[in-house]
Design a protein around this motif. Structure first.
Motif, PDB file in Angstrom:
ATOM      1  N   PRO A 143       0.796  -1.084   0.038  1.00 43.91           N
ATOM      2  CA  PRO A 143       0.015   0.121  -0.063  1.00 43.91           C
ATOM      3  C   PRO A 143       0.883   1.451  -0.179  1.00 43.91           C
ATOM      4  N   LEU A 144       1.975   1.111   0.627  1.00 44.03           N
ATOM      5  CA  LEU A 144       2.697   2.354   0.644  1.00 44.03           C
ATOM      6  C   LEU A 144       3.392   2.846  -0.513  1.00 44.03           C
ATOM      7  N   ALA A 145       3.908   1.859  -1.174  1.00 43.50           N
ATOM      8  CA  ALA A 145       4.381   1.909  -2.386  1.00 43.50           C
ATOM      9  C   ALA A 145       3.349   2.516  -3.408  1.00 43.50           C
ATOM     10  N   ILE A 146       2.111   1.875  -3.557  1.00 40.49           N
ATOM     11  CA  ILE A 146       1.008   2.383  -4.433  1.00 40.49           C
ATOM     12  C   ILE A 146       0.584   3.708  -4.074  1.00 40.49           C
ATOM     13  N   ALA A 147       0.463   4.004  -2.936  1.00 39.91           N
ATOM     14  CA  ALA A 147      -0.123   5.442  -2.621  1.00 39.91           C
ATOM     15  C   ALA A 147       1.092   6.576  -2.897  1.00 39.91           C
ATOM     16  N   THR A 148       2.253   6.064  -2.797  1.00 38.81           N
ATOM     17  CA  THR A 148       3.356   7.217  -3.144  1.00 38.81           C
ATOM     18  C   THR A 148       3.500   7.216  -4.467  1.00 38.81           C
ATOM     19  N   ILE A 149       3.464   6.289  -5.289  1.00 43.56           N
ATOM     20  CA  ILE A 149       3.647   6.443  -6.711  1.00 43.56           C
ATOM     21  C   ILE A 149       2.342   7.026  -7.280  1.00 43.56           C
ATOM     22  N   GLY A 150       1.095   6.795  -6.462  1.00 44.37           N
ATOM     23  CA  GLY A 150      -0.215   7.571  -7.058  1.00 44.37           C
ATOM     24  C   GLY A 150       0.025   8.834  -6.693  1.00 44.37           C
ATOM     25  N   GLY A 151       0.288   9.014  -5.535  1.00 45.02           N
ATOM     26  CA  GLY A 151       0.580  10.787  -5.270  1.00 45.02           C
ATOM     27  C   GLY A 151       1.378  11.462  -6.168  1.00 45.02           C
ATOM     28  N   LEU A 152       2.616  10.758  -6.694  1.00 46.43           N
ATOM     29  CA  LEU A 152       3.395  11.455  -7.469  1.00 46.43           C
ATOM     30  C   LEU A 152       2.820  11.721  -8.862  1.00 46.43           C
ATOM     31  N   LEU A 153       2.024  10.739  -9.555  1.00 53.24           N
ATOM     32  CA  LEU A 153       1.631  10.809 -10.765  1.00 53.24           C
ATOM     33  C   LEU A 153       0.168  11.605 -10.733  1.00 53.24           C
ATOM     34  N   ALA A 154      -0.448  11.846  -9.503  1.00 53.43           N
ATOM     35  CA  ALA A 154      -1.547  12.700  -9.371  1.00 53.43           C
ATOM     36  C   ALA A 154      -1.118  14.050  -9.904  1.00 53.43           C
ATOM     37  N   ASN A 155      -0.060  14.361  -9.561  1.00 53.40           N
ATOM     38  CA  ASN A 155       0.422  15.852 -10.007  1.00 53.40           C
ATOM     39  C   ASN A 155       1.387  16.223 -11.239  1.00 53.40           C
ATOM     40  N   ARG A 156       1.305  15.095 -12.085  1.00 52.47           N
ATOM     41  CA  ARG A 156       2.068  15.120 -13.383  1.00 52.47           C
ATOM     42  C   ARG A 156       0.913  14.815 -14.624  1.00 52.47           C
ATOM     43  N   PRO A 157       1.497  15.068 -15.738  1.00 54.85           N
ATOM     44  CA  PRO A 157       0.695  14.900 -16.964  1.00 54.85           C
ATOM     45  C   PRO A 157       0.228  13.469 -16.896  1.00 54.85           C
ATOM     46  N   LYS A 158      -1.065  13.095 -17.171  1.00 52.55           N
ATOM     47  CA  LYS A 158      -1.677  11.874 -17.087  1.00 52.55           C
ATOM     48  C   LYS A 158      -1.807  11.303 -18.819  1.00 52.55           C
ATOM     49  N   THR A 159      -0.461  10.870 -19.109  1.00 54.66           N
ATOM     50  CA  THR A 159      -0.277  10.252 -20.385  1.00 54.66           C
ATOM     51  C   THR A 159       0.413   9.065 -20.111  1.00 54.66           C
ATOM     52  N   SER A 160       0.084   7.988 -21.150  1.00 55.85           N
ATOM     53  CA  SER A 160       0.835   6.658 -21.108  1.00 55.85           C
ATOM     54  C   SER A 160       2.482   6.980 -20.940  1.00 55.85           C
ATOM     55  N   ARG A 161       2.718   7.920 -21.935  1.00 60.21           N
ATOM     56  CA  ARG A 161       4.301   8.190 -22.109  1.00 60.21           C
ATOM     57  C   ARG A 161       4.956   8.674 -20.592  1.00 60.21           C
ATOM     58  N   GLU A 162       4.173   9.358 -19.967  1.00 57.10           N
ATOM     59  CA  GLU A 162       4.784   9.823 -18.566  1.00 57.10           C
ATOM     60  C   GLU A 162       4.804   8.733 -17.750  1.00 57.10           C
ATOM     61  N   TRP A 163       3.698   7.744 -17.839  1.00 60.93           N
ATOM     62  CA  TRP A 163       3.663   6.798 -16.797  1.00 60.93           C
ATOM     63  C   TRP A 163       4.587   5.732 -17.209  1.00 60.93           C
ATOM     64  N   MET A 164       4.948   5.270 -18.516  1.00 61.14           N
ATOM     65  CA  MET A 164       5.858   4.582 -18.906  1.00 61.14           C
ATOM     66  C   MET A 164       7.523   5.072 -18.707  1.00 61.14           C
ATOM     67  N   ASP A 165       7.496   6.345 -18.815  1.00 64.34           N
ATOM     68  CA  ASP A 165       8.945   6.645 -18.125  1.00 64.34           C
ATOM     69  C   ASP A 165       9.098   6.629 -16.625  1.00 64.34           C
ATOM     70  N   LEU A 166       8.122   6.744 -15.984  1.00 69.06           N
ATOM     71  CA  LEU A 166       8.212   6.444 -14.504  1.00 69.06           C
ATOM     72  C   LEU A 166       8.466   4.813 -14.256  1.00 69.06           C
ATOM     73  N   ARG A 167       7.758   4.065 -14.986  1.00 69.68           N
ATOM     74  CA  ARG A 167       8.020   2.726 -14.682  1.00 69.68           C
ATOM     75  C   ARG A 167       9.106   2.300 -14.908  1.00 69.68           C
ATOM     76  N   LYS A 168       9.973   2.713 -16.015  1.00 75.31           N
ATOM     77  CA  LYS A 168      11.295   2.205 -16.397  1.00 75.31           C
ATOM     78  C   LYS A 168      12.396   2.740 -15.367  1.00 75.31           C
ATOM     79  N   HIS A 169      11.922   3.911 -14.816  1.00 74.97           N
ATOM     80  CA  HIS A 169      12.715   4.487 -13.838  1.00 74.97           C
ATOM     81  C   HIS A 169      12.812   3.581 -12.478  1.00 74.97           C
ATOM     82  N   LEU A 170      11.710   2.758 -12.314  1.00 74.99           N
ATOM     83  CA  LEU A 170      11.504   2.245 -11.000  1.00 74.99           C
ATOM     84  C   LEU A 170      12.540   0.911 -11.032  1.00 74.99           C
ATOM     85  N   GLY A 171      12.974   0.429 -11.888  1.00 77.48           N
ATOM     86  CA  GLY A 171      13.951  -0.536 -11.957  1.00 77.48           C
ATOM     87  C   GLY A 171      13.249  -1.914 -11.747  1.00 77.48           C
TER      88      GLY A 171
END
Length: 887
Positions: free
Chosen positions: A346-374
Motif C-alpha cells: 500500500p505505501l508503494a502504491i499510495a506514494t507512486i499514485g501521489g506522484l502521478l496525481a501531480n504530473r501529466p496523465k499520459t501513457s508516455r509519462e507513466w511509461m517513463d516512470l515505470r522504467k525508472h523504477l527498476g
C-alpha cells in the motif's frame, strides 16, 4: 538524490538574492566600501541560480551519466556552501545597516572592517569556484544532461505544474479490506463470550477504547501511560494497568519497533483478565509480533499484500481522487505494469499514485516512470526506490520543505502552524504577489499530503482538518540520511555525542540528560536548534550567532535562566516555548528585531517584556492557555485555590449569581482569569505586522481594546477581557475594523457586551470562519446569523437557549459545533428538522442539566462524529441518541 542538493541550494540562493537586492543592503554596501564586490557577487549568484534551475529539471529522472552526475553534484554542494556563507554575511549586513550611524563611530568601526573583509573574501571564493568549474568542465558536462523525456513530451518545467488543491480531510487514505477485517475481529474476540462479525459491533462491545502510536525513541512508559490515561479517562489516583484490569477496553498500540519497546509498554498493560480487555499491536517485525503474542502463533495476524482489484482502487484513488475511475486501455496497461512492480504494498502504491496525481496523465509519462523504477519491489528495502522516485518528482520548492521534516522524530505529530512558521523563518517560502506567505505554505503542505509524502494524523482526520501530520517511519529512514548529508542536519543524543566534521546547519538534541556534558560543537553556522526532551546546560548562548529558529516546545525542565542569552541571538525569527515551564521572558527579548513568531502558549508566562512593541516584524504572538473543553475545569481549580488563599474578589464573585452584564458588580478577573492569558502590552498598535494575537488579557481602564482596531493584518485574535461598558464597546468597535479576521476568541466572565452591536459597521467581519466564546452570554448576538462562512463554533459557559441552537442550525457552512460545560441552559437540546445541513462534528460534554437530546428527521444530515460525555442526567431514549449511534 542529487536533486536534493540542487533544490536546497536554489532555496538558499533565492533568499540570498532577495537579501542582496534590498535597498538596505545597497546602503550598507556603500557605507562599508564594498559596493563593487556585492554587485559582482549578486551577478554571479544569478548565474548560479540559472545553472541550478537547469539541474533541478535534469536530475528529476536521473539524466546524464554517473560520472557527470558526480561532478555536478560536487559542484552543487560547493555552490550551496558558498550560498549559505553569503547569506550569513548578508544577514550581518542587514543588521548593521539598520544602525548605520553606529557603523561610523566607536565599536562599529571594528564590525565595519570585519564585514567588509568578509565580503571581499567571499568574492575571492566565488572567483576560485568559477575557475575550478572551468578546469573540470562542470558546466559543459551539465549542458549534456538535456531535457528529461517527460519534459520533451509536455514542455513544462517543474515550477509550472499545477499545485494540488486538496481540501483538508476530503480524501480517505485506506481501502476497505472486509475479509481481513472479519479475521481480525474474530481474533480479537476469540476468548470472549461471543463472536462479533462487524467492526462497529466490536467497538460497541468495549467500555473504553484507546489508540496510541508509539513515539520513537521510547525512553520509558510515561508517555504511553499519559496518552492512555487521557484517552480512557483514567482517574488521577488510579494506574492505567489497574483500570484496564477492571474494565473491558480495547487498546491499539501502533508501530512497536523493538523488543525493548514492548518490554516498556507492557508494564502499563494487563494480561487478559476477567473483564476481557484486548490489546492489538501493530509492528513491521515478525519477531516482535511473536513476542507481543506470547509466542502463540495463532494470535499473530499478518496483513497480506493488496489483491489486484484493491491495488487498482487505491491507485486510482490517489491519482484521480476516485477509486472507481475507469482507465483507458493504454493507461490501464501502464497502470498494471506499475502495480506489478509495487507488488501490493500500500505505501508503494499510495506514494507512486501521489506522484502521478501531480504530473501529466499520459501513457508516455507513466511509461517513463515505470522504467525508472527498476526491478520489482519485494521488501521494505526496495521501496526506497519508489519513495526516491516520488521525491525526485517533487518541484524544487517542495524538496527542501519535505526534507525539513526529518528534524522531527518518528511518529511525532507535527502541528501545521509550527511547521509553516518554521518554514517561513528558514526562508523556504518566498512571499508571492497574490496571497500571503502562510497561504502559500499551506498549499505546499497540502500538496505533500496529496502526494502521500506525509500523512494526516488520526487526530487531524477526527477534526475534519489536516492540522497535524506525521512522516511514515519508512519514509523518514530514507530521507534522514539524505538530510544529514545535504541539509547538514546533526542529531545529538545519548548514543551520539561526537562532533561532525562539516558544518552544522540544523541541530537536534534528543534523549539528553540535563547536566550531561556535551561534546564541543561548532555552533557558529547553526540555523535551527530543536530540543526533544531536556536542554543541555549552556547550549543556548551567543555562539549561536546565525540562529533563525529556536524551537523548545515540550522541552522538559526548562528554566528561565536557560534563556538569559536569548537577546544576543540577533537573527532569531522563530522562538517556540510552548508547553514548557517558562514563567518569565528576559527583557533582552526586545533586541530580536527580526523575530516573527513568539509562542508561549500553555506556559506560565503572563507578562510580556515592556520592549515587546519594538519587535515590528512580529507576525505571530501566541500565549495563554489553549481554548479546550477542560478550560472551565482549570478555571474552577484556580478559583478554589484563590478562595483558599483568601482572595476577596473570588469571595465576592460567589455572591454574584445569574447572568449579569458588565453593568453589574464584577470581580476584576475575567471568565478564565488573567492567569490563563498574557497581559496585552500598551502601544500594541505599533506591531502592525501581527497576523495572530492571543490570548491576551485586557484589563479595566486599558486602551488596548480601542487600539486593537489598528492591527488590520490580524487573521486570528483571542482576548480575555475584564469587561466594563467602555472596554466592551471599544473591543467591539475594534473587531469590526479587522477586515481580514478569520478566527475570533473572546473570554470574559460576562459576554453581554457582544450583544450591544446594532449597526452593520459594528458587526464582526462577515467572513469569519471560527468563533470561540467562554463566559455568560444568555442569548446569541443578533449578528450571529449573518456569518454565512462560519465553519467552527466552540462554546463554554455561555448558558444559551434552544432558540440559539436554532439560529446556529441555519448557518449553511457550519461543520463543527462544540457545546462544552454550561454552554446550554435548558433541559432538552433539540436539533430541528433540516437544521445543521453541513455539520460533520458535534461535541456535547459536561452538560449536567440536559435530560434529553432530540434529533428530528433531516437534522444533522451529514454528521460523521457525535461525542457525548459527562452528561450525567441524560436519558438515552430509543428516539434519541441510540438511533444516531446505530447509524
Amino acid at each position: 538524490m542529487e536533486a536534493t542538493a540542487v533544490s536546497l541550494t536554489r532555496t538558499v540562493l533565492d533568499g540570498v538574492l532577495g537579501s542582496a537586492g534590498t535597498a538596505m543592503a545597497d546602503e550598507a554596501a556603500l557605507l562599508l566600501g564594498v559596493r563593487g564586490e556585492v554587485g559582482f557577487i549578486r551577478s554571479e549568484l544569478q548565474m548560479m541560480q540559472s545553472f541550478l534551475r537547469v539541474q533541478s529539471s535534469a536530475t528529476r529522472w536521473g539524466a546524464g551519466g554517473g560520472g557527470c552526475r558526480d561532478t555536478v553534484r560536487t559542484c552543487v554542494k560547493q555552490v550551496r556552501d558558498l550560498a549559505c556563507d553569503l547569506e550569513d554575511c548578508l544577514l550581518d549586513f542587514t543588521l548593521h545597516a539598520s544602525r548605520s550611524r553606529w557603523l561610523r563611530w566607536g565599536p562599529g568601526l571594528a564590525a565595519r572592517h570585519r564585514v567588509a573583509g568578509r565580503i571581499q573574501g567571499l568574492k575571492a571564493t566565488v572567483v576560485e569556484l568559477n575557475q575550478r568549474n572551468e578546469r573540470y568542465n562542470v558546466f559543459a558536462a551539465a549542458s549534456h544532461h538535456g531535457a528529461t523525456p517527460g519534459e520533451e513530451h509536455h514542455g513544462q518545467a517543474d515550477d509550472d505544474y499545477p499545485r494540488a488543491q486538496l481540501a483538508p480531510g476530503s480524501e480517505r487514505q485506506d481501502i476497505e479490506r472486509a475479509g481481513e477485517m472479519d479475521e481480525l475481529v474474530k481474533l480479537v474476540n476469540k476468548m470472549g463470550d461471543a463472536w462479533v462479525v462487524s467492526d462497529m459491533a466490536l467497538i460497541d462491545g468495549f467500555d473504553g477504547r484507546a489508540w496510541v502510536t508509539v513515539p520513537h525513541p521510547l525512553e520509558s512508559t510515561d508517555e504511553v501511560e499519559r496518552r492512555l490515561r487521557k484517552q480512557l479517562g483514567v482517574a488521577p489516583d488510579r494506574t492505567v494497568r489497574a483500570w484496564l484490569e477492571e474494565n473491558r477496553c480495547l487498546v491499539v498500540v501502533d508501530d512497536v519497533s523493538s523488543h525493548e519497546e514492548w518490554e516498556l509498554i507492557s508494564r502499563c498493560l494487563p494480561a487478559n483478565g476477567p473483564t476481557g480487555s484486548r490489546v492489538v499491536v501493530t509492528t513491521r517485525r515478525d519477531d516482535v509480533a511473536r513476542q507481543c503474542a506470547g509466542d502463540v502463533r495463532e494470535n499473530v495476524y499478518e496483513l497480506k499484500p493488496l489483491e489486484d482489484e484493491e491495488a487498482r482502487k487505491l491507485f486510482c484513488q490517489k491519482v484521480y481522487k476516485d477509486a472507481g475511475y475507469k482507465l483507458m486501455d493504454d493507461m490501464m496497461e501502464q497502470a498494471n505494469r506499475i502495480l506489478e512492480r509495487c507488488r501490493g504494498l500500500p505505501l508503494a502504491i499510495a506514494t507512486i499514485g501521489g506522484l502521478l496525481a501531480n504530473r501529466p496523465k499520459t501513457s508516455r509519462e507513466w511509461m517513463d516512470l515505470r522504467k525508472h523504477l527498476g526491478s520489482e519491489l519485494e521488501s521494505d528495502r526496495d521501496i526506497k526506490r519508489v519513495i526516491t522516485s516520488s521525491y525526485d518528482g517533487l518541484p524544487y520548492h517542495l524538496k527542501c520543505c519535505f526534507l525539513y521534516l526529518s528534524i522531527f522524530p518518528e511518529n511525532h505529530e507535527i502541528r501545521l502552524t509550527r511547521l509553516l512558521r518554521r518554514w517561513i523563518a528558514e526562508g523556504y517560502i518566498t512571499k508571492p504577489r497574490d496571497m500571503s506567505v502562510e497561504e502559500l505554505g499551506r498549499r505546499y503542505y497540502n500538496e505533500l499530503i496529496s502526494r502521500s509524502m506525509i500523512q494526516p494524523s488520526e487526530k487531524a482526520r477526527a477534526s475534519m482538518a489536516v492540522e497535524r501530520c506525521r512522516v511514515h517511519g519508512v519514509v523518514l529512514q530514507i530521507i534522514l540520511s539524505q538530510s544529514i548529508e545535504e541539509n547538514q542536519l546533526f542529531i545529538m543524543d545519548k548514543h551520539c555525542n561526537e562532533a561532525p566534521q562539516g558544518n552544522i546547519r540544523h541541530l537536534v538534541v534528543t534523549r539528553w540528560k540535563k547536566n550531561e556534558k556535551m561534546a564541543s560543537l561548532n555552533l557558529s553556522q547553526v540555523r535551527s536548534l530543536t530540543i526533544f526532551g531536556r536542554c543541555p546546560v549552556s547550549l543556548i548562548s551567543s555562539k549561536l550567532h546565525f540562529l533563525r529558529v529556536l524551537d523548545l516546545e515540550d522541552t522538559l525542565e526548562l528554566e528561565n535562566d536557560d534563556l538569559k542569552h536569548i537577546g544576543e541571538l540577533h537573527h532569531l525569527r522563530y522562538l517556540g516555548l510552548r508547553k514548557t515551564n517558562i514563567s518569565r521572558l528576559p527583557s533582552s527579548l526586545e533586541n530580536l528585531r527580526f523575530l516573527e513568531t513568539l509562542d508561549v502558549q500553555d506556559t506560565k508566562v503572563t507578562q510580556l517584556p515592556v520592549g515587546i512593541t519594538k519587535l515590528e516584524k512580529l507576525c505571530h504572538l501566541v500565549g495563554g492557555v489553549n481554548f479546550a473543553k477542560d478550560l472551565a475545569g482549570k478555571t474552577r481549580k484556580n478559583k478554589e485555590a484563590s478562595k483558599c488563599n483568601g482572595d476577596p474578589f473570588e469571595m465576592l464573585a460567589d455572591l454574584v449569581t445569574g447572568c449579569y452584564g458588565y453593568k453589574q458588580v464584577e470581580p476584576s478577573c475575567s471568565c478564565c482569569t488573567c492567569e490563563f492569558s498574557v497581559t496585552a502590552p500598551e502601544r500594541i498598535e505599533k506591531l502592525r505586522n501581527l497576523q495572530v494575537l492571543g490570548v491576551v488579557h485586557i484589563a479595566r481602564g486599558s486602551k488596548v481594546a480601542k487600539n486593537l482596531g489598528e492591527l488590520t493584518s490580524l487573521r486570528r485574535l483571542g482576548v480575555d477581557v475584564d469587561a466594563t461598558e467602555e472596554v466592551g464597546k471599544d473591543l467591539c468597535s475594534s473587531i469590526s475594523r479587522l477586515v481580514h479576521l478569520e478566527r475570533l476568541e473572546v473570554r470574559s466572565r460576562s459576554l453581554e457586551f457582544l450583544k450591544e452591536a446594532r449597526k452593520a459597521e459594528e458587526m464582526p467581519p462577515k467572513h469569519l470562519l471560527s468563533l470561540r466564546l467562554c463566559g455568560r452570554l444568555g442569548n446569541l448576538p443578533g449578528w450571529m446569523d449573518r456569518l454565512k462562512d462560519l465553519a467552527k463554533v466552540k462554546l463554554i459557559q455561555t448558558q444559551l437557549k434552544q432558540v440559539d441552537v436554532e439560529v446556529m442550525g441555519k448557518l449553511r457552512n457550519l461543520t463543527l459545533l462544540a457545546l462544552w460545560e454550561e454552554s446550554f441552559a435548558e433541559k432538552t437540546l433539540c436539533f430541528g428538522e433540516g437544521t445543521f445541513p453541513k455539520l460533520k462534528l458535534l461535541y456535547i460534554e459536561g452538560m449536567e442539566n440536559i435530560e434529553s437530546i432530540q434529533i428530528k428527521d433531516g437534522a444533522l444530515a451529514v454528521l460523521e462524529k457525535l461525542e457525548v460525555k459527562k452528561c450525567v442526567n441524560l436519558d438515552d431514549s430509543k428516539d434519541g441518541l441510540s438511533l444516531v449511534l446505530v447509524l
